[in-house]
Design an enzyme around this catalytic site. Structure first.
Site, PDB file in Angstrom:
ATOM      1  N   LYS A  22       0.720  -1.172  -0.121  1.00  0.00           N
ATOM      2  CA  LYS A  22       0.031  -0.030  -0.013  1.00  0.00           C
ATOM      3  C   LYS A  22       0.896   1.262  -0.050  1.00  0.00           C
ATOM      4  O   LYS A  22       0.552   2.167  -0.951  1.00  0.00           O
ATOM      5  CB  LYS A  22      -0.799  -0.146   1.238  1.00  0.00           C
ATOM      6  N   ASN A  23       1.726   1.322   0.908  1.00  0.00           N
ATOM      7  CA  ASN A  23       2.666   2.532   1.268  1.00  0.00           C
ATOM      8  C   ASN A  23       3.541   2.859   0.001  1.00  0.00           C
ATOM      9  O   ASN A  23       3.630   4.090  -0.346  1.00  0.00           O
ATOM     10  CB  ASN A  23       3.352   2.686   2.537  1.00  0.00           C
ATOM     11  N   CYS A 117      -4.490  18.585   9.761  1.00  0.00           N
ATOM     12  CA  CYS A 117      -3.111  18.771  10.379  1.00  0.00           C
ATOM     13  C   CYS A 117      -2.841  20.439  10.313  1.00  0.00           C
ATOM     14  O   CYS A 117      -3.670  21.171   9.360  1.00  0.00           O
ATOM     15  CB  CYS A 117      -1.951  18.357   9.347  1.00  0.00           C
ATOM     16  N   ARG A 122       3.953  19.695  13.491  1.00  0.00           N
ATOM     17  CA  ARG A 122       3.527  18.374  13.041  1.00  0.00           C
ATOM     18  C   ARG A 122       2.339  18.155  12.502  1.00  0.00           C
ATOM     19  O   ARG A 122       1.377  18.863  12.927  1.00  0.00           O
ATOM     20  CB  ARG A 122       3.866  17.396  14.159  1.00  0.00           C
ATOM     21  N   ASP A 307       3.341   0.304  12.447  1.00  0.00           N
ATOM     22  CA  ASP A 307       1.991  -0.349  11.750  1.00  0.00           C
ATOM     23  C   ASP A 307       1.698  -1.793  12.245  1.00  0.00           C
ATOM     24  O   ASP A 307       0.762  -2.356  11.875  1.00  0.00           O
ATOM     25  CB  ASP A 307       2.326  -0.328  10.162  1.00  0.00           C
ATOM     26  N   ARG A 399      -9.055   0.000   3.615  1.00  0.00           N
ATOM     27  CA  ARG A 399      -8.183   0.930   3.359  1.00  0.00           C
ATOM     28  C   ARG A 399      -6.710   0.288   3.067  1.00  0.00           C
ATOM     29  O   ARG A 399      -5.991   0.794   2.113  1.00  0.00           O
ATOM     30  CB  ARG A 399      -7.740   1.876   4.276  1.00  0.00           C
TER      31      ARG A 399
HETATM   32  C1  UD1 Z   1       4.150   6.473   6.952  1.00  0.00           C
HETATM   33  C2  UD1 Z   1       3.319   5.211   6.605  1.00  0.00           C
HETATM   34  C3  UD1 Z   1       2.585   4.741   7.861  1.00  0.00           C
HETATM   35  C4  UD1 Z   1       3.418   4.360   8.879  1.00  0.00           C
HETATM   36  C5  UD1 Z   1       4.625   5.618   9.190  1.00  0.00           C
HETATM   37  C6  UD1 Z   1       5.969   5.317   9.984  1.00  0.00           C
HETATM   38  C7  UD1 Z   1       2.609   5.940   4.058  1.00  0.00           C
HETATM   39  C8  UD1 Z   1       1.545   6.380   3.522  1.00  0.00           C
HETATM   40  N1  UD1 Z   1       2.165   5.903   5.528  1.00  0.00           N
HETATM   41  O1  UD1 Z   1       3.634   7.426   7.361  1.00  0.00           O
HETATM   42  O2  UD1 Z   1       1.707   3.582   7.427  1.00  0.00           O
HETATM   43  O3  UD1 Z   1       3.211   4.272  10.098  1.00  0.00           O
HETATM   44  O4  UD1 Z   1       5.093   6.042   7.816  1.00  0.00           O
HETATM   45  O5  UD1 Z   1       6.310   4.219   9.642  1.00  0.00           O
HETATM   46  O6  UD1 Z   1       3.812   5.627   3.729  1.00  0.00           O
HETATM   47  N2  UD1 Z   1       6.421  13.819  11.567  1.00  0.00           N
HETATM   48  C9  UD1 Z   1       6.804  15.140  11.938  1.00  0.00           C
HETATM   49  N3  UD1 Z   1       6.656  16.191  10.990  1.00  0.00           N
HETATM   50  C10 UD1 Z   1       6.649  15.751   9.698  1.00  0.00           C
HETATM   51  C11 UD1 Z   1       6.415  14.492   9.328  1.00  0.00           C
HETATM   52  C12 UD1 Z   1       6.477  13.706  10.415  1.00  0.00           C
HETATM   53  O7  UD1 Z   1       6.819  15.315  13.314  1.00  0.00           O
HETATM   54  O8  UD1 Z   1       6.715  16.627   8.783  1.00  0.00           O
HETATM   55  C13 UD1 Z   1       6.265  12.993  12.606  1.00  0.00           C
HETATM   56  C14 UD1 Z   1       4.780  12.210  12.806  1.00  0.00           C
HETATM   57  O9  UD1 Z   1       4.005  13.048  13.257  1.00  0.00           O
HETATM   58  C15 UD1 Z   1       5.153  10.825  13.223  1.00  0.00           C
HETATM   59  C16 UD1 Z   1       6.479  10.373  12.907  1.00  0.00           C
HETATM   60  O10 UD1 Z   1       7.115  11.840  12.467  1.00  0.00           O
HETATM   61  O11 UD1 Z   1       5.296  10.965  14.842  1.00  0.00           O
HETATM   62  C17 UD1 Z   1       6.709   9.483  11.872  1.00  0.00           C
HETATM   63  O12 UD1 Z   1       5.856  10.245  10.712  1.00  0.00           O
HETATM   64  P1  UD1 Z   1       6.185   9.763   9.128  1.00  0.00           P
HETATM   65  O13 UD1 Z   1       7.608   8.995   9.002  1.00  0.00           O
HETATM   66  O14 UD1 Z   1       6.104  10.953   8.199  1.00  0.00           O
HETATM   67  O15 UD1 Z   1       5.114   8.806   8.905  1.00  0.00           O
HETATM   68  P2  UD1 Z   1       3.971   9.016   7.547  1.00  0.00           P
HETATM   69  O16 UD1 Z   1       4.811   9.181   6.312  1.00  0.00           O
HETATM   70  O17 UD1 Z   1       2.632  10.044   7.701  1.00  0.00           O
END
Ligand code: UD1
Length: 418
Positions: A22-23, A117, A122, A307, A399
């Protein structure tokens, strides 16, 4: 038909094929905007997140058609005019992955801010930091993220305060069309990042180091595309079936996966006394001995994936002794504990820590999925429980799981929609 019902208590046995990730699919669908030509993606899971992303890219001018099941032909647009509509974008946080590719290719972007958001804090701050570091100007106007670039993006050195998967992907995609070299430091190392880099390189990009914490991208003015690319197998779908096999005392062989991607989970299952046998692209998970309690800490890859923690919480709720889960990635990911408690589990949650006291069995009842992986955990719980478990909000489960009931039924589960 938004309910899934399971008559539990049957060990899962047999073989199933794991679908595409999916991701990785969501990121690659966004990456197609970098290309001038058609691309064909194979092994695309037909799940609702993917369908929504297809609608989003179509709303931006791309065409996308299923050539055959799980094979999608995409023609990126020559121009993007309208913004992606909020109705679609709010359903999918990963729609933020369009920012980088559209900005890089077309010099401007307008995408509705994905559900709830706050800009600047964040969870988008690292995406913004990266894209602004490459020279984009970003602002929030009337609930939309607007971005523009004067000329081309410029390669830069970008340090991520946290190895965010999405931010790494967004910056990596944008940097492919930037002028000069970009370094992403403290980059995420997830297999989906490597898959995206491989796809970009086949399109003609120059991305090196994906899978390590420094990714180097030499920008190029255009990417021609014209490729067929098979998406990697879904390690979280595979992991969910591994836990379901272990939790039901089953014996399941998973086909079409990359065993190394499951290493963090396999190691923990072995610690819990589950037998995990690796083939070249298979894993057999057999649980014929009493399980032992374990402790888990979620971490960025190659640590234990966030996950997968809900599904393990379900399994551990019937393992005698005390297990502990520490959630280090997302603050609010223990919502499933309350649902498991309705089934008889004994779980205490204190901030980022959950302590699980194994009970002798779970009892089926009505529960609700609060998110995708919580839904997956309730499936595991339902498979183990005595009597019938009725899971509402199955829309969350749809999903991320391709043909879930079909696959579980082929393994001997009693599961149906209501
Ligand atoms: C992706 C995956 C999700 C998985 C996650 C962590 C997809 C579509 N989704 O989500 O299934 O659970 O990685 O492995 O690929 N953060 C910040 N600032 C930012 C971005 C993130 O603080 O700009 C924080 C988030 O709030 C969270 C952490 O970083 O606490 C990890 O988030 P991130 O790795 O970005 O996850 P996603 O890419 O949203």
């Amino acid at each position: 038909m938004d309910k899934i019902v399971i008559a539990g208590g049957k060990p899962l046995r047999g073989r199933i094929r794991i679908s595409g990730a999916k991701n990785a699919s969501l990121a690659l669908l966004c990456a197609t905007f970098l290309s001038r030509n058609e691309v064909v993606l194979e092994n695309v899971p037909e799940i609702s997140d993917v369908r929504v992303m297809i609608e989003i890219i179509k709303s931006l001018g791309a065409t996308a058609n299923w050539e055959k099941p799980e094979t999608l032909r995409i023609k990126p647009p020559e121009e993007v005019s309208s913004g992606a509509p909020y109705q679609l974008v709010k359903q999918l946080r990963a729609s933020n992955l369009l920012l980088g590719p559209i900005l890089a290719r077309f010099g401007r972007v307008r995408v509705a801010l994905p559900g709830g958001c706050n800009i600047g804090i964040r969870p988008m701050d690292l995406h913004f930091k990266g894209l602004e570091g490459l020279g984009a100007e970003l602002s929030l106007e009337h609930g939309c993220i607007r971005g523009r670039v004067k000329g081309r993006l410029k390669g830069a050195r970008i340090y991520l305060d946290f190895p965010s998967v999405g931010a790494t992907e967004n910056i990596m995609m944008a940097a492919c069309l930037a002028e000069g070299q970009t370094l992403i430091e403290n980059a995420a190392k997830e297999p989906e990042i490597v898959d995206l880099a491989n796809f970009l390189n086949i399109l003609g990009a120059k991305v090196r180091g994906a899978g390590t914490d420094v990714i180097k991208i030499d920008g190029t003015p255009i990417l021609e595309g014209g490729v067929r690319y098979p998406i990697i197998p879904d390690r979280i779908e595979a992991g969910t079936f591994m836990v379901a096999s272990a939790a039901t005392g089953g014996d399941v062989t998973l086909e079409n996966l990359i065993p190394i991607h499951l290493q963090p989970l396999s190691a923990k299952l072995r610690e819990a006394n589950v037998e995990v046998l690796e083939g070249e692209d298979t894993l057999r998970v057999r649980a014929d001995k009493p399980l032992r309690p374990i402790d888990i800490k979620t971490m960025p890859y190659p640590g234990f994936p966030t996950d997968m923690q809900s599904q393990l919480m379900a399994m551990l709720s019937v393992v005698p002794g005390t297990s502990m889960i520490v959630e280090n990635i997302f603050e609010n990911r223990f919502m499933v504990a309350d649902e498991l408690k309705r089934m008889g589990a004994r779980i205490k949650v204190e901030g980022r820590i959950a302590v699980i006291e194994g009970v002798s069995s779970l009892q089926g009842t009505q529960v609700k999925a609060t998110d995708l992986r919580a839904g997956a955990a309730l499936i595991v719980a339902g498979l183990m429980a005595s009597g019938e478990t009725e899971i509402c909000n199955a829309i969350y489960i749809d999903r991320g799981y391709h043909k879930l009931e079909e696959k579980l039924m082929s393994l001997g589960a009693s599961i149906w929609r209501k």
